[in-house]
Design a protein around this motif. Sequence first.
Motif, PDB file in Angstrom:
ATOM      1  N   ASP A 132       5.420  12.441  -2.257  1.00  0.00           N
ATOM      2  CA  ASP A 132       4.440  11.363  -2.146  1.00  0.00           C
ATOM      3  C   ASP A 132       3.499  11.472  -3.350  1.00  0.00           C
ATOM      4  OD1 ASP A 132       2.350   9.688  -1.643  1.00  0.00           O
ATOM      5  OD2 ASP A 132       2.079  10.273   0.454  1.00  0.00           O
TER       6      ASP A 132
ATOM      7  N   GLU B 260      -6.360  14.011  -0.569  1.00  0.00           N
ATOM      8  CA  GLU B 260      -7.285  13.906   0.571  1.00  0.00           C
ATOM      9  C   GLU B 260      -7.461  15.262   1.234  1.00  0.00           C
ATOM     10  OE1 GLU B 260      -8.860  10.784   1.143  1.00  0.00           O
ATOM     11  OE2 GLU B 260      -7.886  10.721  -0.812  1.00  0.00           O
TER      12      GLU B 260
ATOM     13  N   GLU C  95       3.087  16.438  -1.051  1.00  0.00           N
ATOM     14  CA  GLU C  95       2.273  16.074  -2.212  1.00  0.00           C
ATOM     15  C   GLU C  95       2.235  17.315  -3.112  1.00  0.00           C
ATOM     16  OE1 GLU C  95      -1.627  14.169  -0.492  1.00  0.00           O
ATOM     17  OE2 GLU C  95      -0.542  15.263   1.043  1.00  0.00           O
TER      18      GLU C  95
ATOM     19  N   LYS D 280      -1.257   2.986  -5.513  1.00  0.00           N
ATOM     20  CA  LYS D 280      -2.556   3.120  -6.183  1.00  0.00           C
ATOM     21  C   LYS D 280      -2.542   2.622  -7.635  1.00  0.00           C
ATOM     22  CE  LYS D 280      -4.495   6.666  -3.173  1.00  0.00           C
ATOM     23  NZ  LYS D 280      -5.550   6.007  -2.394  1.00  0.00           N
TER      24      LYS D 280
ATOM     25  N   VAL E 158       1.627   9.013  -4.437  1.00  0.00           N
ATOM     26  CA  VAL E 158       0.728   7.850  -4.358  1.00  0.00           C
ATOM     27  C   VAL E 158      -0.600   8.133  -5.065  1.00  0.00           C
ATOM     28  CG1 VAL E 158      -0.680   6.532  -2.693  1.00  0.00           C
ATOM     29  CG2 VAL E 158       1.774   6.815  -2.309  1.00  0.00           C
ATOM     30  N   GLN E 159      -1.159   9.325  -4.839  1.00  0.00           N
ATOM     31  CA  GLN E 159      -2.468   9.636  -5.441  1.00  0.00           C
ATOM     32  C   GLN E 159      -2.333  10.424  -6.748  1.00  0.00           C
ATOM     33  OE1 GLN E 159      -6.746  11.575  -4.062  1.00  0.00           O
ATOM     34  NE2 GLN E 159      -5.578  10.419  -2.604  1.00  0.00           N
TER      35      GLN E 159
ATOM     36  N   GLY F 124       0.802  -1.226   0.000  1.00  0.00           N
ATOM     37  CA  GLY F 124       0.000   0.000   0.000  1.00  0.00           C
ATOM     38  C   GLY F 124       0.830   1.268   0.000  1.00  0.00           C
ATOM     39  N   GLY F 125       0.150   2.385  -0.190  1.00  0.00           N
ATOM     40  CA  GLY F 125       0.819   3.675  -0.203  1.00  0.00           C
ATOM     41  C   GLY F 125       1.535   3.961   1.104  1.00  0.00           C
ATOM     42  N   ALA F 126       0.906   3.602   2.228  1.00  0.00           N
ATOM     43  CA  ALA F 126       1.535   3.857   3.529  1.00  0.00           C
ATOM     44  C   ALA F 126       2.846   3.091   3.658  1.00  0.00           C
ATOM     45  CB  ALA F 126       0.582   3.472   4.657  1.00  0.00           C
TER      46      ALA F 126
ATOM     47  N   PHE G  60      -1.825  14.098   3.533  1.00  0.00           N
ATOM     48  CA  PHE G  60      -2.300  12.741   3.827  1.00  0.00           C
ATOM     49  C   PHE G  60      -1.259  11.765   3.307  1.00  0.00           C
ATOM     50  CE2 PHE G  60      -4.425   8.735   3.370  1.00  0.00           C
ATOM     51  CZ  PHE G  60      -5.320   8.695   4.432  1.00  0.00           C
ATOM     52  N   HIS G  61      -0.720  10.951   4.221  1.00  0.00           N
ATOM     53  CA  HIS G  61       0.317  10.008   3.794  1.00  0.00           C
ATOM     54  C   HIS G  61       0.040   8.579   4.227  1.00  0.00           C
ATOM     55  CE1 HIS G  61       2.720  13.316   2.268  1.00  0.00           C
ATOM     56  NE2 HIS G  61       2.585  13.942   3.416  1.00  0.00           N
ATOM     57  N   GLY G  62      -1.083   8.340   4.915  1.00  0.00           N
ATOM     58  CA  GLY G  62      -1.420   6.962   5.266  1.00  0.00           C
ATOM     59  C   GLY G  62      -1.600   6.771   6.755  1.00  0.00           C
TER      60      GLY G  62
ATOM     61  N   VAL H 210       5.473   5.100   1.996  1.00  0.00           N
ATOM     62  CA  VAL H 210       5.822   6.273   2.809  1.00  0.00           C
ATOM     63  C   VAL H 210       6.689   5.865   4.000  1.00  0.00           C
ATOM     64  CG1 VAL H 210       4.839   8.031   4.346  1.00  0.00           C
ATOM     65  CG2 VAL H 210       3.806   7.613   2.098  1.00  0.00           C
TER      66      VAL H 210
HETATM   67  C1  LIG Z   1      -0.865  10.900  -1.062  1.00  0.00           C
HETATM   68  C2  LIG Z   1      -1.158   9.615  -0.372  1.00  0.00           C
HETATM   69  N1  LIG Z   1      -0.179   8.983   0.274  1.00  0.00           N
HETATM   70  C3  LIG Z   1      -0.384   7.817   0.906  1.00  0.00           C
HETATM   71  C4  LIG Z   1      -1.633   7.237   0.922  1.00  0.00           C
HETATM   72  C5  LIG Z   1      -1.850   5.947   1.657  1.00  0.00           C
HETATM   73  O1  LIG Z   1      -2.054   4.919   0.768  1.00  0.00           O
HETATM   74  P1  LIG Z   1      -2.697   3.550   1.282  1.00  0.00           P
HETATM   75  O2  LIG Z   1      -4.106   3.868   1.663  1.00  0.00           O
HETATM   76  O3  LIG Z   1      -2.620   2.630   0.111  1.00  0.00           O
HETATM   77  O4  LIG Z   1      -1.881   3.089   2.427  1.00  0.00           O
HETATM   78  C6  LIG Z   1      -2.688   7.857   0.257  1.00  0.00           C
HETATM   79  C7  LIG Z   1      -4.045   7.282   0.265  1.00  0.00           C
HETATM   80  O5  LIG Z   1      -5.021   7.876  -0.123  1.00  0.00           O
HETATM   81  C8  LIG Z   1      -2.457   9.087  -0.402  1.00  0.00           C
HETATM   82  O6  LIG Z   1      -3.421   9.735  -1.051  1.00  0.00           O
END
Ligand SMILES: Cc1ncc(COP(=O)(O)O)c(C=O)c1O
Length: 415
Positions: free
Chosen positions: A235, A207, A202, A264, A237-238, A108-110, A136-138, A113
């Motif tokens: 980050d 988020e 970001e 993602k 991820v999104q 996952g994204g977290a 938002f990083h998880g 991170v």
């Molecule tokens: C920018 C960002 N980083 C990290 C995450 C965390 O990802 P995950 O929910 O897959 O752990 C998200 C989730 O929305 C995100 O938007």
Amino acid sequence: MGIFEDRESAVRSYCRTWPKVFDRAAGSWLYDEEGGAYLDFFTGASALNYGHNNPALKRALLDYLEADRVIHSLDMHTVAKREFLTTFDQLILQPRQLDYRVQFPGPGGANAVEAALKLARKVTGRTEVISFTGAFHGMTLGALAVTGSKFHRGGAGVPLPHAISVPYGCDLRGPDQGSPGIQRLLTDNGSRLDEMAAVIVETVQGEGGINVASLEWLSDLAQLCERHGIVLIVDDVQMGCGRTGPFFSFEAAGIKPDIVCLSKSISGYGLPLALTLIRPDLDIWKPGEHNGTFRGFNPAFVTGTAALRVYWQDEELEHATLAKGQRIAAALAALAGSVPGTRMLSRGRGLAHGLAFEDGELSRKVSFAAFERGLLVETAGSTDEVIKLLPPLTISDTEVEQGLALLADAVQTVC
Ligand SMILES: Cc1ncc(COP(=O)(O)O)c(C=O)c1O
């Protein structure tokens, strides 16, 4: 529905916003078990940039499964991983003159991170990290420590130390509306801000409510990090994988972060996969020092490779994303000015857009009214005040118009 209420944890959330049982999905559409169709402007919070069950990706996955190829392999070498790394290198890194080692940190994204933060601290020997309001990083403790949301932080149950939050988009040189900029805090002898391991940012906060950092600010931030030996973590991820147009959202700012987090849409099919991209000289991990059972899920490598081959051989998707984004930006700007007495602001980049209301009550009502009309749009922001639009990048122009019309109708009705 009873089983969900009886057996599933109270933590469930999206199912409360959209109280239907979903079953099938194709392209830009989700279908509930009664056959109701929903145009998906949510796309798993940008986990489905190429739409649901994309046929080219599905074919590659089915062929792989049918031939009994390896599914689980921890971090052993597999043919699927080799093809993914080779394709990522040839189609994404080399053309952009980016030199990164690829870490598969967990699904996952977290996870991406956590690995980034740990490595930045290990490399610098420092502990503190600068993050931004609205970030938002998880949900894991390290990622939560650099996440802004009070609500989510409250769930930690322990202090979340070694991170300092500064205003997103603030004047880096300062003073900014009376408060000194980061630059001054880093150099002032009276400040504790002198031992920073990393800045995590970001380029567009998803988020956080589609808060768009200016390209100049991002470039200044990168320079500031370089001057102070601070590891810059983007980050993505999104906002990565083409959401803002180019493959990486930071490309437009002309910066090269030290570490990049991706997840993602990197598998392209909604299968779990995450990457932490590391500047080669920072890759000082000892073998196995950061590990996990699900680091590199082979079916995700297969669909991820197919997605890169189909969509990133040329600039067609990037241009289409920017063109559709402009159309959405124009429609939202018009919509924002269309209801006397209701203040709305539109903002965004590429195919990430937000319509900000004055409070969360209105936006939640609009999201629900959209759902009743067959459009899925999420709310975001510190009080849920923003309607967030993340349609698939593969959406057709007709579907864009259809979604915008449904949203306009929802807004007009609620407001
Ligand atoms: C920018 C960002 N980083 C990290 C995450 C965390 O990802 P995950 O929910 O897959 O752990 C998200 C989730 O929305 C995100 O938007």
